[in-house]
Scaffold this motif. Structure first.
Motif, PDB file in Angstrom:
ATOM      1  N   ARG A 273       0.512  58.057 -53.874  1.00 37.41           N
ATOM      2  CA  ARG A 273       0.718  59.098 -54.892  1.00 37.41           C
ATOM      3  C   ARG A 273       0.669  60.717 -54.259  1.00 37.41           C
ATOM      4  N   ALA A 274       1.765  61.248 -54.536  1.00 40.90           N
ATOM      5  CA  ALA A 274       1.914  62.739 -53.968  1.00 40.90           C
ATOM      6  C   ALA A 274       1.697  63.783 -54.978  1.00 40.90           C
ATOM      7  N   VAL A 275       1.877  63.381 -56.099  1.00 38.66           N
ATOM      8  CA  VAL A 275       1.771  64.406 -57.421  1.00 38.66           C
ATOM      9  C   VAL A 275       0.835  63.706 -58.321  1.00 38.66           C
ATOM     10  N   TYR A 276      -0.163  64.518 -58.695  1.00 39.63           N
ATOM     11  CA  TYR A 276      -1.169  64.248 -59.551  1.00 39.63           C
ATOM     12  C   TYR A 276      -0.731  64.495 -61.089  1.00 39.63           C
ATOM     13  N   LYS A 277      -1.141  63.586 -62.046  1.00 38.23           N
ATOM     14  CA  LYS A 277      -0.948  63.579 -63.314  1.00 38.23           C
ATOM     15  C   LYS A 277      -1.060  65.087 -64.061  1.00 38.23           C
ATOM     16  N   GLU A 278      -1.987  65.722 -63.499  1.00 38.38           N
ATOM     17  CA  GLU A 278      -2.114  66.987 -64.101  1.00 38.38           C
ATOM     18  C   GLU A 278      -0.894  68.067 -63.992  1.00 38.38           C
TER      19      GLU A 278
END
Length: 223
Positions: free
Chosen positions: A143-148
């Motif tokens: 993962r490089a982009v967090y859900k937030e």
């Protein structure tokens, strides 16, 4: 250079069903974010782990049960490659909904959403419904982009947001059903505004007729 448009239609037994409306939906995003994969997963209920780049436009149809009402979705899978973008913008016209995708393992695909949002603003209807989907949410170690970040962007542009996984079949149906429901709500609002406008115009016409009749009667009495 030749550009091909592939059209896929689901089986005749399903197409024979009656449906109340047809919703045109575009799937947009950078190349290799999973646009073709999500369309196949949703329409065919299959997952393909081999990557084949879309050439131009692909097209599939699916009749869904939207809260008891049969609706036909026309799902247009667009090529993310830059050389096809002039072609794909032509398909924005008439689109009722857009599923905008990025890859949670690719920061570049997330940052490039600004391009796609600008493209939507320039080419699509002002009231087109948008849903944001971050694909490959199952790839936790990459993962490089967090859900937030996805949630914040979606909130800023008034979009519903889902993290999805074509591989694990996570939130695929939910994303498309949410898009369809929002399209229905938009159509209902538009129809309601049109009806209200027609009623107001009718009322004004009746009022003017009444005034004309009174004026005519007064004129006749004066004579």
């Amino acid at each position: 250079m030749f550009i091909y448009i592939y059209i896929y239609i689901i089986g005749p037994s399903k197409m024979a069903l009656d449906f109340a409306a047809t919703y045109k939906v575009l799937v947009l995003g950078d190349s290799n974010v999973g646009k073709t994969c999500i369309v196949h997963r949703y329409c065919d209920e299959r997952y393909y782990d081999t990557y084949i780049s879309t050439i131009g436009i692909d097209f599939k149809q699916k009749i869904i049960n939207l809260d008891g009402t049969p609706i036909k979705l026309q799902i247009w899978d667009t090529a993310g490659q830059e050389r096809f973008r002039t072609l794909t913008t032509a398909y924005y016209r008439g689109a009722m909904g857009i599923l905008l995708m990025y890859d949670v393992t690719s920061l570049e695909s997330f940052n490039h959403l600004s391009y796609w949002l600008r493209n939507i603003q320039e080419n699509a209807s002002p009231d087109v419904v948008k849903v944001l989907a971050g694909n490959k949410c199952d790839a936790t170690t990459q993962r490089a982009v967090y859900k937030e970040r996805g949630e914040k962007l979606a909130d800023n542009f008034d979009m519903a947001f889902f993290e999805v996984s074509c591989k694990e079949n996570i939130n695929i149906e939910e994303a498309f059903l949410t898009l369809a429901r929002k399209i229905r709500e938009q159509r209902n609002r538009r129809a309601s505004l049109f009806d209200s406008s027609q009623k107001r115009e009718g009322s004004e016409v009746d009022l003017s007729k009444s005034k004309l009749q009174e004026t005519g009667e007064a004129w006749r009495c004066a004579c």
